[in-house]
Structures are given as C-alpha cells and as structure tokens.
Design a protein around this motif. Structure first.
Motif, PDB file in Angstrom:
ATOM      1  N   SER A 158      -2.079  -3.973  -2.199  1.00 36.39           N
ATOM      2  CA  SER A 158      -1.147  -4.046  -3.325  1.00 36.39           C
ATOM      3  C   SER A 158       0.304  -3.997  -2.864  1.00 36.39           C
ATOM      4  O   SER A 158       0.645  -3.291  -1.911  1.00 36.39           O
ATOM      5  CB  SER A 158      -1.383  -2.887  -4.293  1.00 36.39           C
ATOM      6  OG  SER A 158      -2.627  -3.018  -4.932  1.00 36.39           O
ATOM      7  N   ARG A 169      -2.115   2.738  -8.951  1.00 34.65           N
ATOM      8  CA  ARG A 169      -3.470   2.295  -8.586  1.00 34.65           C
ATOM      9  C   ARG A 169      -3.474   1.993  -7.092  1.00 34.65           C
ATOM     10  O   ARG A 169      -2.873   1.013  -6.659  1.00 34.65           O
ATOM     11  CB  ARG A 169      -3.878   1.054  -9.378  1.00 34.65           C
ATOM     12  CG  ARG A 169      -4.168   1.349 -10.814  1.00 34.65           C
ATOM     13  CD  ARG A 169      -4.922   0.209 -11.467  1.00 34.65           C
ATOM     14  NE  ARG A 169      -5.282   0.582 -12.819  1.00 34.65           N
ATOM     15  CZ  ARG A 169      -5.284  -0.256 -13.844  1.00 34.65           C
ATOM     16  NH1 ARG A 169      -4.994  -1.530 -13.665  1.00 34.65           N
ATOM     17  NH2 ARG A 169      -5.615   0.164 -15.043  1.00 34.65           N
ATOM     18  N   GLN A 170      -4.163   2.801  -6.375  1.00 35.24           N
ATOM     19  CA  GLN A 170      -4.235   2.653  -4.918  1.00 35.24           C
ATOM     20  C   GLN A 170      -5.290   1.607  -4.561  1.00 35.24           C
ATOM     21  O   GLN A 170      -6.404   1.935  -4.192  1.00 35.24           O
ATOM     22  CB  GLN A 170      -4.551   4.006  -4.270  1.00 35.24           C
ATOM     23  CG  GLN A 170      -3.431   5.003  -4.338  1.00 35.24           C
ATOM     24  CD  GLN A 170      -2.240   4.604  -3.466  1.00 35.24           C
ATOM     25  OE1 GLN A 170      -2.386   3.965  -2.431  1.00 35.24           O
ATOM     26  NE2 GLN A 170      -1.054   4.969  -3.913  1.00 35.24           N
ATOM     27  N   GLU A 171      -4.928   0.352  -4.702  1.00 36.96           N
ATOM     28  CA  GLU A 171      -5.817  -0.755  -4.354  1.00 36.96           C
ATOM     29  C   GLU A 171      -5.281  -1.429  -3.102  1.00 36.96           C
ATOM     30  O   GLU A 171      -4.111  -1.823  -3.049  1.00 36.96           O
ATOM     31  CB  GLU A 171      -5.898  -1.756  -5.509  1.00 36.96           C
ATOM     32  CG  GLU A 171      -6.557  -1.188  -6.746  1.00 36.96           C
ATOM     33  CD  GLU A 171      -6.671  -2.199  -7.882  1.00 36.96           C
ATOM     34  OE1 GLU A 171      -6.705  -3.425  -7.600  1.00 36.96           O
ATOM     35  OE2 GLU A 171      -6.712  -1.759  -9.042  1.00 36.96           O
ATOM     36  N   SER A 172      -6.119  -1.562  -2.110  1.00 34.13           N
ATOM     37  CA  SER A 172      -5.726  -2.097  -0.817  1.00 34.13           C
ATOM     38  C   SER A 172      -5.033  -3.451  -0.956  1.00 34.13           C
ATOM     39  O   SER A 172      -5.493  -4.321  -1.687  1.00 34.13           O
ATOM     40  CB  SER A 172      -6.956  -2.229   0.080  1.00 34.13           C
ATOM     41  OG  SER A 172      -6.578  -2.692   1.348  1.00 34.13           O
ATOM     42  N   ARG A 178      -2.316  -8.060  -5.863  1.00 30.51           N
ATOM     43  CA  ARG A 178      -1.647  -7.562  -7.071  1.00 30.51           C
ATOM     44  C   ARG A 178      -0.279  -7.010  -6.726  1.00 30.51           C
ATOM     45  O   ARG A 178      -0.010  -6.640  -5.587  1.00 30.51           O
ATOM     46  CB  ARG A 178      -2.478  -6.495  -7.786  1.00 30.51           C
ATOM     47  CG  ARG A 178      -2.609  -5.190  -7.037  1.00 30.51           C
ATOM     48  CD  ARG A 178      -3.504  -4.174  -7.753  1.00 30.51           C
ATOM     49  NE  ARG A 178      -2.846  -3.478  -8.819  1.00 30.51           N
ATOM     50  CZ  ARG A 178      -2.111  -2.382  -8.656  1.00 30.51           C
ATOM     51  NH1 ARG A 178      -1.923  -1.848  -7.465  1.00 30.51           N
ATOM     52  NH2 ARG A 178      -1.567  -1.795  -9.697  1.00 30.51           N
ATOM     53  N   ARG A 207      -1.937  -9.109 -11.608  1.00 23.38           N
ATOM     54  CA  ARG A 207      -2.943  -9.589 -10.657  1.00 23.38           C
ATOM     55  C   ARG A 207      -2.551 -10.994 -10.228  1.00 23.38           C
ATOM     56  O   ARG A 207      -2.247 -11.849 -11.065  1.00 23.38           O
ATOM     57  CB  ARG A 207      -4.330  -9.607 -11.307  1.00 23.38           C
ATOM     58  CG  ARG A 207      -4.743  -8.243 -11.827  1.00 23.38           C
ATOM     59  CD  ARG A 207      -5.635  -7.548 -10.874  1.00 23.38           C
ATOM     60  NE  ARG A 207      -5.870  -6.164 -11.307  1.00 23.38           N
ATOM     61  CZ  ARG A 207      -6.208  -5.216 -10.490  1.00 23.38           C
ATOM     62  NH1 ARG A 207      -6.356  -5.474  -9.212  1.00 23.38           N
ATOM     63  NH2 ARG A 207      -6.413  -3.997 -10.908  1.00 23.38           N
ATOM     64  N   ASP A 264       0.823  -1.217   0.000  1.00 25.13           N
ATOM     65  CA  ASP A 264       0.000   0.000   0.000  1.00 25.13           C
ATOM     66  C   ASP A 264       0.859   1.270   0.000  1.00 25.13           C
ATOM     67  O   ASP A 264       0.565   2.245   0.696  1.00 25.13           O
ATOM     68  CB  ASP A 264      -0.983  -0.005   1.178  1.00 25.13           C
ATOM     69  CG  ASP A 264      -1.954  -1.168   1.085  1.00 25.13           C
ATOM     70  OD1 ASP A 264      -2.377  -1.505  -0.039  1.00 25.13           O
ATOM     71  OD2 ASP A 264      -2.281  -1.749   2.127  1.00 25.13           O
TER      72      ASP A 264
END
Length: 174
Positions: A90, A85-88, A126, A172, A79
């Motif tokens: 990551s 891409r701010q995806e939890s 991811r 991913r 994170d």
C-alpha cells in the motif's frame, strides 16, 4: 494548463527553501500537517538539505509543475506504519499545492491522476491517505477521484480552536 510530475532525485537548497516556505505558510499549514495545539500549529518547522535527502530514502517525492512552474509536491511512502489498513504494497499519499496561484485550478486533481497512473503501472494495489475533517474541498476532491472513507481517527489535529478528526480514505488500483 499542462501538469507534470518530476521525481525529486536529490535535495537542493532551493527546493528545501521552497518546501520550508510552503510548510510554514499560515494559509495552508493547518491543511498539511497535524498539530495538537495552537502553539504547535504556529511553530516554525525548518527542513534541511540533509533531512530531505534522508526522507528521499523512505519516500518517493514528485515535484508538481504547472506550465513548467513549480507549484507543489506529492510524496508516497510504501507500507507506512501509520496506514489504517496494513495491506502489503500500500502507498500512503501526501500532497501540497504550495503556490497560491496553483490552487483551485485542477492542479491537484491532475497531479493525483498522474500519480495514480504511475502507481498502477508499477503494480501498487492501493493508495491510502488522510484528510482533516474540516478540509471539505480536499475531501470532495478525493471522493470525486474515487477514494472511499475507511475510518475516522477522532481528535487528531488542532485547528480553529478545537480538535478535528482525520478521515482515512483509500482507493484500490488493481
């Protein structure tokens, strides 16, 4: 050649000196850290044992061994603020094959596969990474391993007389 990843639990003087040698190697420094100018690119960067121990609080660092010889390191932040891409959950990935004899022999490919397996097993959804636009060999490697380009950040790093883009890629895992 047998490739293994060994978690770095605590910094030592020997590891810090090895990292400092790699991070100031004029053959690879332009590949591993962004710079805004020739002066910044050629400036010496020195890490201390305390700084590496502080880094271990926010990074998982794995030493890359090829047939029991240390040849590189791969590090992961979760994170990270600089993710495109701010995806939890990551993972942001960085890799350095510091020893010349470890390059071009599949060490990076095998180390990344081992790391991906580890991250997949712990449920990381991811991986994101950045590769400088002039680093065509690394870009091809990441594509071969299934990473896809998601963005380009223009004028990101200096090398060879000009500024180059940072290509952001993701894979991913779930």
């Amino acid at each position: 050649m047998t490739i293994s990843l060994v978690p770095l639990e605590a910094a030592s003087g020997a590891i810090v000196e090895t990292f400092n040698r790699w991070n100031n190697d004029s053959d690879i420094v332009h590949l591993i850290r962004p710079s805004r100018s020739e002066a910044e690119l050629t400036a010496e960067h020195r890490l201390t044992v305390d700084e590496l121990n502080e880094r271990l609080a926010t990074h998982d660092i794995f030493l890359i061994y090829a047939d029991d010889e240390l040849v590189g390191e791969v590090n992961v932040m979760y994170d990270a603020a600089h993710l495109y891409r701010q995806e939890s959950g990551s993972a942001w990935l960085g890799i350095v094959i510091g020893e010349t004899h470890g390059r071009g022999k599949g060490v990076g490919t095998n180390a990344l596969r081992l790391l991906e397996d580890r991250l997949r097993h712990q449920g990381t959804p991811r991986i994101e990474l950045g590769v400088f636009a002039f680093n065509e060999a690394a870009h091809r490697l990441y594509e071969k391993l299934g990473y896809e380009e998601i963005a380009r950040i223009e004028a990101f790093t200096y090398w060879d007389g000009r500024l180059w883009a940072d290509i952001r890629m993701e894979k991913r895992l779930t």
